[in-house]
Design a protein around this motif. Structure first.
Motif, PDB file in Angstrom:
ATOM      1  N   GLY A 294       0.455  -0.751   0.086  1.00  0.00           N
ATOM      2  CA  GLY A 294      -0.075   0.316   0.016  1.00  0.00           C
ATOM      3  C   GLY A 294       1.010   1.259  -0.124  1.00  0.00           C
ATOM      4  O   GLY A 294       0.334   2.391   0.111  1.00  0.00           O
ATOM      5  N   LYS A 295       2.055   1.278  -0.101  1.00  0.00           N
ATOM      6  CA  LYS A 295       2.649   2.355  -0.009  1.00  0.00           C
ATOM      7  C   LYS A 295       2.536   3.254  -0.893  1.00  0.00           C
ATOM      8  O   LYS A 295       2.493   2.340  -2.299  1.00  0.00           O
ATOM      9  CB  LYS A 295       4.253   2.043  -0.219  1.00  0.00           C
ATOM     10  N   LYS A 296       3.119   3.922  -1.545  1.00  0.00           N
ATOM     11  CA  LYS A 296       3.248   4.750  -2.344  1.00  0.00           C
ATOM     12  C   LYS A 296       5.170   4.894  -3.288  1.00  0.00           C
ATOM     13  O   LYS A 296       5.712   5.046  -2.355  1.00  0.00           O
ATOM     14  CB  LYS A 296       2.808   5.937  -2.655  1.00  0.00           C
ATOM     15  N   VAL A 297       5.130   5.516  -4.197  1.00  0.00           N
ATOM     16  CA  VAL A 297       6.455   5.475  -4.852  1.00  0.00           C
ATOM     17  C   VAL A 297       6.428   6.876  -4.970  1.00  0.00           C
ATOM     18  O   VAL A 297       5.435   7.971  -5.601  1.00  0.00           O
ATOM     19  CB  VAL A 297       7.426   4.738  -6.395  1.00  0.00           C
ATOM     20  N   THR A 298       7.365   7.663  -5.726  1.00  0.00           N
ATOM     21  CA  THR A 298       7.699   9.893  -6.566  1.00  0.00           C
ATOM     22  C   THR A 298       8.178   9.514  -7.318  1.00  0.00           C
ATOM     23  O   THR A 298       9.657   8.327  -7.772  1.00  0.00           O
ATOM     24  CB  THR A 298       8.231  10.220  -5.304  1.00  0.00           C
ATOM     25  N   ILE A 299       8.730  10.338  -8.482  1.00  0.00           N
ATOM     26  CA  ILE A 299       9.825  10.717  -9.179  1.00  0.00           C
ATOM     27  C   ILE A 299      10.146  12.155  -9.522  1.00  0.00           C
ATOM     28  O   ILE A 299      10.252  12.993  -8.693  1.00  0.00           O
ATOM     29  CB  ILE A 299       8.789  10.369 -10.554  1.00  0.00           C
ATOM     30  N   SER A 300      11.648  11.850  -9.511  1.00  0.00           N
ATOM     31  CA  SER A 300      12.266  13.331  -9.307  1.00  0.00           C
ATOM     32  C   SER A 300      12.446  13.483 -11.620  1.00  0.00           C
ATOM     33  O   SER A 300      12.927  12.620 -11.768  1.00  0.00           O
ATOM     34  CB  SER A 300      13.991  13.758  -9.467  1.00  0.00           C
ATOM     35  N   ILE A 301      12.108  14.718 -11.494  1.00  0.00           N
ATOM     36  CA  ILE A 301      11.869  15.153 -12.870  1.00  0.00           C
ATOM     37  C   ILE A 301      12.842  16.204 -13.376  1.00  0.00           C
ATOM     38  O   ILE A 301      13.388  17.756 -12.531  1.00  0.00           O
ATOM     39  CB  ILE A 301      10.612  15.702 -13.193  1.00  0.00           C
ATOM     40  N   GLY A 302      13.994  15.740 -14.213  1.00  0.00           N
ATOM     41  CA  GLY A 302      14.424  17.321 -14.507  1.00  0.00           C
ATOM     42  C   GLY A 302      14.476  17.661 -15.990  1.00  0.00           C
ATOM     43  O   GLY A 302      14.029  16.961 -17.061  1.00  0.00           O
ATOM     44  N   PHE A 303      14.361  19.486 -15.854  1.00  0.00           N
ATOM     45  CA  PHE A 303      14.057  19.339 -17.477  1.00  0.00           C
ATOM     46  C   PHE A 303      14.860  20.587 -17.842  1.00  0.00           C
ATOM     47  O   PHE A 303      14.819  21.186 -17.294  1.00  0.00           O
ATOM     48  CB  PHE A 303      12.276  20.015 -16.854  1.00  0.00           C
ATOM     49  N   SER A 304      14.384  21.051 -19.094  1.00  0.00           N
ATOM     50  CA  SER A 304      15.651  22.248 -19.882  1.00  0.00           C
ATOM     51  C   SER A 304      14.911  21.512 -21.786  1.00  0.00           C
ATOM     52  O   SER A 304      14.121  20.994 -22.302  1.00  0.00           O
ATOM     53  CB  SER A 304      16.870  21.353 -19.970  1.00  0.00           C
ATOM     54  N   ARG A 305      14.944  22.993 -22.532  1.00  0.00           N
ATOM     55  CA  ARG A 305      14.317  24.059 -23.324  1.00  0.00           C
ATOM     56  C   ARG A 305      15.468  24.066 -24.146  1.00  0.00           C
ATOM     57  O   ARG A 305      16.495  24.449 -23.678  1.00  0.00           O
ATOM     58  CB  ARG A 305      13.293  25.149 -23.523  1.00  0.00           C
ATOM     59  N   TYR A 306      15.514  23.155 -25.353  1.00  0.00           N
ATOM     60  CA  TYR A 306      16.257  23.056 -26.151  1.00  0.00           C
ATOM     61  C   TYR A 306      17.074  24.546 -26.657  1.00  0.00           C
ATOM     62  O   TYR A 306      16.419  25.503 -26.777  1.00  0.00           O
ATOM     63  CB  TYR A 306      16.850  22.200 -27.513  1.00  0.00           C
ATOM     64  N   ARG A 307      18.293  24.230 -26.270  1.00  0.00           N
ATOM     65  CA  ARG A 307      19.087  26.266 -27.025  1.00  0.00           C
ATOM     66  C   ARG A 307      19.549  25.928 -28.399  1.00  0.00           C
ATOM     67  O   ARG A 307      20.233  25.143 -28.675  1.00  0.00           O
ATOM     68  CB  ARG A 307      19.971  26.651 -25.537  1.00  0.00           C
ATOM     69  N   PRO A 308      19.111  27.034 -29.231  1.00  0.00           N
ATOM     70  CA  PRO A 308      19.494  26.546 -30.292  1.00  0.00           C
ATOM     71  C   PRO A 308      21.352  26.148 -30.671  1.00  0.00           C
ATOM     72  O   PRO A 308      22.392  27.289 -29.710  1.00  0.00           O
ATOM     73  CB  PRO A 308      19.019  27.923 -30.802  1.00  0.00           C
ATOM     74  N   TRP A 309      21.382  25.258 -31.643  1.00  0.00           N
ATOM     75  CA  TRP A 309      23.038  25.195 -32.138  1.00  0.00           C
ATOM     76  C   TRP A 309      23.641  24.312 -30.681  1.00  0.00           C
ATOM     77  O   TRP A 309      25.070  24.723 -30.674  1.00  0.00           O
ATOM     78  CB  TRP A 309      23.294  26.376 -32.553  1.00  0.00           C
ATOM     79  N   GLU A 310      22.975  23.969 -29.383  1.00  0.00           N
ATOM     80  CA  GLU A 310      23.965  23.096 -28.538  1.00  0.00           C
ATOM     81  C   GLU A 310      24.126  22.085 -28.708  1.00  0.00           C
ATOM     82  O   GLU A 310      24.827  21.761 -27.836  1.00  0.00           O
ATOM     83  CB  GLU A 310      23.113  23.948 -27.406  1.00  0.00           C
ATOM     84  N   GLY A 311      23.178  21.762 -29.767  1.00  0.00           N
ATOM     85  CA  GLY A 311      23.984  19.660 -29.470  1.00  0.00           C
ATOM     86  C   GLY A 311      23.309  19.609 -29.052  1.00  0.00           C
ATOM     87  O   GLY A 311      22.395  19.355 -27.775  1.00  0.00           O
TER      88      GLY A 311
END
Length: 354
Positions: A294-311
């Motif tokens: 009956g226990k729960k799990v959680t998640i961690s999230i890393g987020f970024s938007r693409y910067r032009p020409w960064e590869g």
């Protein structure tokens, strides 16, 4: 039927021309009889079941040929009775061939045996009658061989068609196995990088909106250690199911490895992507799992938007650094890469850990 009507029209024209010269009224009798046969045939085709249409055409062609045979004292017209036999080649049916051969021989033999008595025709010699009958039998045999060959080709083509279908299905399944993760049914690591490279090219060519989210299940090692890998697999499947259902139609969700997932978000602004990810995080955190008592799990999230020409490498490293920060600073949260100082030690450490 169009061919029969055309032939009848030509026959009428010829007989009208002959009638104009001779003024004999009986000249038009064959065309009148053929017209009656054609009208009856047309009526039958409109009234009878479609399964009987081919038999009607065989009978009609035999009657039309018989009209010519008994109307004119010309032996070579007997070969018009080959028409119903040859017609059966189009139908590719040996039963119809046997029927056509039988009903074609009936008027032929009647013409030979009773033609001189009933129609004042000169019967050909016996050897010519026998030769004509042999020709009919030979044409019937050739027609039978052609029909059998046609049937074999159809069977072969059908077999090839279904074989190709099976190969196509197997190819699709193999392609799916190659591109997806067997446990979660999300795209696998290799396919994720293929899409990432393609979407970066599209972004730089067409200014396509592109963001990346890296997701990690918190404390997943403890889940495996305390509840076993069966429970761990169940958690992975459930989390991946929620990721798949919550992701957009044009987003690319993948299992990157272990308990880590990745989503390439397209066709939306960063604020919309963050709202989607927050909804995803809250939904996963709210679920209880029977295999975890009956226990729960959680998640961690890393987020970024693409910067032009960064590869690709820089883009992925910045997102991974954001995930590292989310794990380090308390878990069960989303960290935007733009919030991290790229020159800080944390970011450097995160980049090297990727």
């Amino acid at each position: 039927m169009l061919g029969f009507w055309t032939f009848l029209a030509l026959s009428v024209l010829v007989e009208l021309a002959y009638w104009g010269v001779t003024a004999r009224s009986d000249v038009l009798m064959p065309s009148v009889l053929q017209l009656v046969i054609m009208l009856i045939t047309q009526y039958g085709l409109t009234r009878l079941n479609k399964t009987l249409h081919e038999y009607v055409m065989i009978m009609s062609s035999t009657l039309l040929a018989s009209v010519y045979i008994f109307s004119y004292d010309t032996d070579y017209l007997c070969f018009l009775l080959l028409l119903p036999i040859l017609l059966t080649i189009y139908y590719l049916d040996t039963r119809k061939l046997l029927l056509a051969a039988f009903i074609a021989l009936l008027p032929l033999q009647f013409y030979y045996w009773a033609g001189s008595a009933l129609f004042a025709h000169t019967s050909p010699p016996l050897h010519e009658q026998l030769g004509t009958t042999i020709i009919f039998a030979f044409v019937a045999f050739i027609s039978w061989a052609t029909i059998r060959r046609g049937q074999a080709l159809i069977q072969y083509s059908t077999k090839i068609h279904y074989t190709n279908q099976d190969l196509l299905v197997k190819t699709v399944l193999m392609d799916k196995l190659i591109k997806t993760d067997a446990l979660t049914e999300l795209y696998n690591h290799i396919t994720f990088h293929e899409y990432l490279e393609h979407l970066i090219i599209q972004h730089e060519a067409n200014d396509l909106s592109l963001q990346l989210a890296l997701i990690d299940i918190d404390n997943f090692k403890l889940v495996n250690d305390q509840y076993g890998h069966r429970a761990g697999d169940a958690i992975l499947r459930r989390v991946s199911e929620i990721i798949r259902t919550e992701s957009g139609a044009n987003d690319v969700a993948a299992r990157y490895g272990g308990e880590e997932f990745a989503i390439l978000l397209t066709d939306k602004m960063p604020e919309q992507s963050l709202a989607l990810l927050e909804k995803l995080r809250v939904k996963i955190a709210a679920e209880t799992h029977d295999l975890l008592d009956g226990k729960k799990v959680t998640i961690s999230i890393g987020f970024s938007r693409y910067r032009p020409w960064e590869g690709k490498e820089v883009f992925f490293a910045r997102t991974d650094a954001a995930l590292y920060m989310a794990k380090k600073s308390g878990k069960n949260q989303i960290v935007h890469a733009d919030e991290i100082d790229p020159h800080s030690g944390n970011a450097e450490a995160a980049s090297t850990s990727a």
